[in-house]
Design an enzyme around this catalytic site. Structure first.
Site, PDB file in Angstrom:
ATOM      1  N   LYS A 166     -11.910 -34.378 -37.394  1.00 53.65           N
ATOM      2  CA  LYS A 166     -13.216 -33.752 -37.337  1.00 53.65           C
ATOM      3  C   LYS A 166     -13.595 -32.918 -36.128  1.00 53.65           C
ATOM      4  O   LYS A 166     -12.787 -32.949 -35.259  1.00 53.65           O
ATOM      5  CB  LYS A 166     -14.241 -35.217 -37.017  1.00 53.65           C
ATOM      6  CG  LYS A 166     -14.285 -35.916 -38.466  1.00 53.65           C
ATOM      7  CD  LYS A 166     -15.774 -36.299 -38.473  1.00 53.65           C
ATOM      8  CE  LYS A 166     -15.777 -37.089 -39.790  1.00 53.65           C
ATOM      9  NZ  LYS A 166     -16.843 -38.180 -39.636  1.00 53.65           N
ATOM     10  N   HIS A 169     -17.305 -31.429 -31.284  1.00 56.74           N
ATOM     11  CA  HIS A 169     -18.622 -30.854 -31.146  1.00 56.74           C
ATOM     12  C   HIS A 169     -19.245 -30.639 -29.592  1.00 56.74           C
ATOM     13  O   HIS A 169     -18.492 -31.260 -28.683  1.00 56.74           O
ATOM     14  CB  HIS A 169     -19.712 -31.300 -32.148  1.00 56.74           C
ATOM     15  CG  HIS A 169     -19.776 -32.920 -31.946  1.00 56.74           C
ATOM     16  ND1 HIS A 169     -20.316 -33.180 -30.783  1.00 56.74           N
ATOM     17  CD2 HIS A 169     -19.450 -33.729 -32.821  1.00 56.74           C
ATOM     18  CE1 HIS A 169     -20.490 -34.727 -31.002  1.00 56.74           C
ATOM     19  NE2 HIS A 169     -19.944 -34.944 -32.030  1.00 56.74           N
ATOM     20  N   HIS A 172     -19.175 -33.686 -27.307  1.00 54.57           N
ATOM     21  CA  HIS A 172     -17.726 -34.103 -26.865  1.00 54.57           C
ATOM     22  C   HIS A 172     -17.444 -33.253 -25.898  1.00 54.57           C
ATOM     23  O   HIS A 172     -16.790 -33.710 -24.594  1.00 54.57           O
ATOM     24  CB  HIS A 172     -16.615 -33.938 -27.792  1.00 54.57           C
ATOM     25  CG  HIS A 172     -16.965 -34.854 -29.135  1.00 54.57           C
ATOM     26  ND1 HIS A 172     -16.817 -34.255 -30.438  1.00 54.57           N
ATOM     27  CD2 HIS A 172     -17.036 -36.129 -29.292  1.00 54.57           C
ATOM     28  CE1 HIS A 172     -17.048 -35.331 -31.300  1.00 54.57           C
ATOM     29  NE2 HIS A 172     -17.079 -36.536 -30.355  1.00 54.57           N
TER      30      HIS A 172
END
Ligand code: ARG
Length: 640
Positions: A166, A169, A172
């Site tokens: 994933k 973003h 993070h």
């Protein structure tokens, strides 16, 4: 000790015995505590107040014009006239010719104290040059005073924690930057730190990824750019899955049974695959393990660009079934675990935890949840690390979630353990992906910031021509740009991702901070002096320093700021705000640049002694700037 002899030289005798009354004074790591002890001694004689009360009442002013230390007079609870009158009286009776303090002048109910220039040259600068990179650290903070033998306290900092296959973003990114800083900070304060990356590497989406891999996977692409390829495979299968998911959502909203929908198509494939993973099917586990290993490999390389290395890559997949079972049986035993519609839940409201609602702990299909795995992971870490404290650095979007995690432990009868946990949160970054363009991985964010920085550097053609390795300078300064932007405000504040602003050399930005360090760093080089000889000169000739600086307010103020640094790191350990350090560093750089105009090291024909004195001032400031930058996780660039 060295400290004793430094103080004797300026007329402070018997300091050791004075200190005995102040167990909370960190005189070997915070120089202002030396001043506090001596000030308390003077004030105790003047007022007859209890020394501990005086010591605790002395505060740090927030700006230089307000003094180096300040006493709010009402804190002493003296009998007699109004506090502002008392302040005037105290100032008048303050003894003349104190080695460390100038005569104070009352300011309303406050009594501000200014350090003498003599003490700044004889004490502060030598103190710093005896410590170098250790200035601002305090290894005693991490010692467990209750332990019979010397023991460092153990802390786990869990941060970054992206989800495999994933997008990495902005949440993070912030967790990575703030988490690494908190880990550095605790380490510099003597704690035994373990950095954990808790990967999102389990759950039904891995079932879906595997189903996608059967259709779209390519060994060749996986070998070339593994993270990108896994993202791509997941995105493609997810697009096919979307309509089924929508159908399911709709049915659920209408109160219809969804089991039929889930029994066919990608739903069925996904759930069946994840079931295989949860029951330990060898092939399913092997494929998942490959994806995990390859991803971690790439993560390690990318975090290295930020000088971050984790002690452990754990993750949701790593919790053991036995621990999960232990959590559930404890919840059942305490009577807080309820079956509802095929899932297992906790109704937090029922136990007086307002606003926490109800949480599903084991899902309808019998699978574990994020919450259940997190609680189990805590129990495992307790056994593995026997930690004194554990910090989760995670976005404020998970505030409610972490409250539930901690409360669940309490409901299990583990308040002792819950009390050692802390969620350190932060706000959102607005518009990062739209401003940077196509960013899905940490590497993309760093590449794009580096390239944007490189463009800004190219605009100054003369300077650019002098840079030896522009690519690597752009990399370090670009990373600083992102990090400083992130650490400028309070953690909880949201901020807009602003490439133009963050890569500018003007304003309180990463490039400006790097430029300031490079500039001060170049002073010694241009003067042909080494750090060592400058430091030694300052240790040997404090009187000459005093003569040099005492009449130059810019220098005195720079030294006063230098004296504060260890108090700033101590405050930072309490609030865990990177902006506490950063704001201080910008004050230091602004003061520094105001000195350049009045105090030159080279080209003055005033002799070697003068040159060494002045170089000492700049080297001192440079050392503090470097210490602060490293604490924040920034790598100082030496040339600009
Ligand atoms: N992987 C999670 C996410 O991306 C963050 C994990 C936070 N840590 C935890 N122990 N839950 O949202």
């Amino acid at each position: 000790t060295n400290l004793g002899s430094l103080l004797t030289k300026i007329g402070v005798h018997d300091f050791q015995s004075l200190c005995a009354d102040f167990p909370n004074a960190h005189t070997l790591s915070r120089p202002t505590d030396i001043y506090r002890v001596l000030l308390t001694n003077v004030l105790a004689k003047l007022t007859g107040c209890d020394a501990t009360l005086i010591y605790e009442s002395i505060q740090l002013p927030n700006t230089l014009p307000n003094g180096d230390l300040v006493l709010p007079v009402p804190r002493l609870r003296l009998k007699g006239p109004k506090p502002n009158v008392q302040a005037v009286e105290l100032a008048a009776s303050f003894p003349e010719n104190q080695p460390l303090f100038q005569r104070p002048t009352a300011s309303g109910i406050h009594l501000p104290f200014f350090f003498t220039p003599k003490s700044l040259s004889h004490l502060i600068l030598p103190y710093l040059f005896e410590r170098h990179e250790a200035y601002g650290r305090d290894l005693t903070m991490g010692l467990d005073s209750s332990a019979p033998t010397e023991r460092r306290k153990k802390i786990i900092i869990e941060f970054s924690s992206p989800n495999i296959a994933k997008e990495f973003h902005a949440g993070h990114l912030r967790s990575t930057i703030i988490g690494a800083y908190i880990a550095n900070l605790y380490e510099s304060m003597g704690w035994d730190v373990t950095k954990v990356n808790y990967l999102g590497d389990w759950g039904k989406q891995f079932g879906l990824l595997a189903v996608g891999w059967e259709r779209f996977g390519s060994e060749e692409l996986l070998a070339q750019e593994p993270l990108k390829h896994l993202l791509d495979v997941y995105a493609r299968i997810n697009a096919l899955f979307k309509p089924e998911e929508e159908e399911n959502k709709k049915a659920r909203a209408e109160g219809r049974d969804t089991s039929e929908i889930e029994s066919r198509g990608l739903y069925a494939e996904r759930n069946a695959y994840f079931r295989r993973m949860e029951t330990g099917d060898t092939d399913a586990i092997a494929l998942w393990q490959r994806f995990r290993d390859i991803s971690i490999d790439r993560y390690i390389a990318t975090y290295a660009r930020l000088s971050i290395d984790f002690d452990e890559y754990s993750g949701e997949s790593q919790v053991k079934t036995a621990t999960v079972d232990a959590v559930e049986s404890s919840l059942k035993e305490k009577g807080v675990y309820k079956e509802h519609d095929g899932s297992w839940i906790i109704d937090f409201e029922k136990y007086g935890f307002k606003g926490l609602g109800t949480a599903v702990v084991r899902g309808r299909t019998g699978s574990t949840t994020y919450l259940l795995r997190d609680v189990a992971a805590i129990l495992e870490r307790e056994v593995k690390y026997n930690f004194d404290k554990m910090i989760y650095v995670v976005s404020c979007e998970q505030d409610l979630y972490f409250k539930r995690v901690f409360r669940t432990l309490e409901l299990m009868g583990r308040s002792d353990l819950a009390g050692r946990l802390q969620h350190v949160n932060f706000g959102k970054v607005l518009g990062m992906s739209s401003r940077l363009g196509n960013v899905q991985l940490l590497g993309d964010i760093l590449d794009q910031s580096r390239d944007a920085m490189h463009d800004v550097m190219r605009r100054n053609t003369t300077k650019y021509a002098q840079v030896e390795d522009p690519e690597s300078v752009a990399e370090s300064v670009g990373i600083s740009a992102v990090m400083v932007q992130d650490m400028s405000g309070k953690r909880i504040n949201n901020y807009p991702f602003d490439i133009t602003r963050m890569t500018s050399f003007e304003g309180d930005t990463g490039p400006y901070l790097q430029y300031s360090h490079a500039r001060v760093n170049s002073i010694l080089r241009k003067a042909g002096l080494t750090r060592q000889e400058v430091a030694e000169h300052c240790l040997r000739n404090p009187a000459s320093l005093e003569e040099q600086f005492s009449d130059t307010p810019h220098c005195v103020n720079l030294l006063r700021l230098i004296a504060q640094y260890p108090d700033v790191t101590a405050a930072a350990l309490r609030n865990l705000e990177p902006s506490t350090i950063l704001t201080y560093l910008f004050r230091l750089t602004h003061q520094l640049s105001s000195c350049y105009d009045v105090v030159q090291v080279t080209g003055t024909n005033e002799g070697r002694d003068v040159m060494l004195n002045r170089a000492g001032l700049y080297e001192g400031a440079r050392q503090v700037l470097e210490n602060g930058m490293r604490l924040l996780g920034l790598t100082p660039v030496n040339r600009h």
